[in-house]
Design an enzyme around this catalytic site. Structure first.
Site, PDB file in Angstrom:
ATOM      1  N   HIS A   1       1.784   4.132  -2.915  1.00  0.00           N
ATOM      2  CA  HIS A   1       1.701   5.518  -2.988  1.00  0.00           C
ATOM      3  C   HIS A   1       3.388   6.421  -3.302  1.00  0.00           C
ATOM      4  CE1 HIS A   1      -1.880   6.335  -1.223  1.00  0.00           C
ATOM      5  NE2 HIS A   1      -1.128   5.366  -0.262  1.00  0.00           N
TER       6      HIS A   1
ATOM      7  N   HIS B   1       0.558  -1.635   0.359  1.00  0.00           N
ATOM      8  CA  HIS B   1       0.002  -0.139   0.269  1.00  0.00           C
ATOM      9  C   HIS B   1       1.035   0.926  -0.127  1.00  0.00           C
ATOM     10  CE1 HIS B   1      -3.765   2.258   1.944  1.00  0.00           C
ATOM     11  NE2 HIS B   1      -2.842   2.872   1.858  1.00  0.00           N
ATOM     12  N   GLU B   2       1.629   1.087   0.623  1.00  0.00           N
ATOM     13  CA  GLU B   2       2.843   2.594   0.582  1.00  0.00           C
ATOM     14  C   GLU B   2       3.722   2.993   0.007  1.00  0.00           C
ATOM     15  OE1 GLU B   2       1.247   5.010   2.901  1.00  0.00           O
ATOM     16  OE2 GLU B   2       0.658   3.344   4.636  1.00  0.00           O
TER      17      GLU B   2
HETATM   18 ZN   LIG Z   1      -2.927   5.436   1.852  1.00  0.00          ZN
END
Ligand SMILES: [Zn+2]
Ligand SMILES: [Zn+2]
Length: 156
Positions: free
Chosen positions: A68, A64-65
């Protein structure tokens, strides 16, 4: 972290890029599992929650990170969980795109942990939850027979 390296390699292959490994530190506090620091090319992970949710970190929080960061590198500043991020998660990193990545702070005795099968929610005690995390056992739903899976999203 091996999972980070693997996901990054996968992204570089798919995107034909050569993004470098982000810095990972363990300074995230509170109820947040992790954050991505775009300009620093850095991922901050919560050491307490990592300890208690290692598999969820590997499966969800780290990708998830990382997504980003990769979205920022490729598209610049866009909506944090918009279509670019979903595309990065699902098509490039091949991880289900869940927006939520907050855990409850689970160091509290007496708290239960939400698990899912195919038919219902199950609340497990911390003792059982830790046995699952350590790989000592698996629990099955008596109704549908499926192995219970820890549900990160409902553990907010
Ligand atoms: Zn997020
Ligand atoms: Zn069931």
């Amino acid at each position: 972290m091996r999972c980070l390296r693997e996901k990054l390699r996968q992204a570089n292959l798919t995107l034909q890029t050569n993004y470098t490994e982000p810095t990972v530190n363990y300074q995230q506090r509170g109820g947040t599992a992790g954050t991505a620091w775009l300009q620093h090319w850095e991922i901050r992970l919560n050491p307490v929650l990592l300890q208690e949710n290692q598999q969820a970190f590997i499966d969800e929080v780290v990708p998830h990170e990382l997504a980003h960061l990769l979205v920022y590198a490729r598209f610049g500043r866009v909506a944090p969980h918009g279509k670019e991020w979903r595309w990065m998660m699902e098509s490039v990193l091949q991880v289900p795109a869940k927006r939520t990545h907050r855990f409850a702070v689970q160091s509290v005795q007496g708290k239960t942990f939400t698990y899912l099968c195919d038919c219902q929610r199950h609340e497990l005690t911390i003792r059982r939850h830790n046995r699952v995390l350590r790989g000592e056992t698996e629990y099955r739903c008596r109704r549908c027979g499926k192995i219970l899976r820890y549900d990160v999203r409902n553990s907010i």
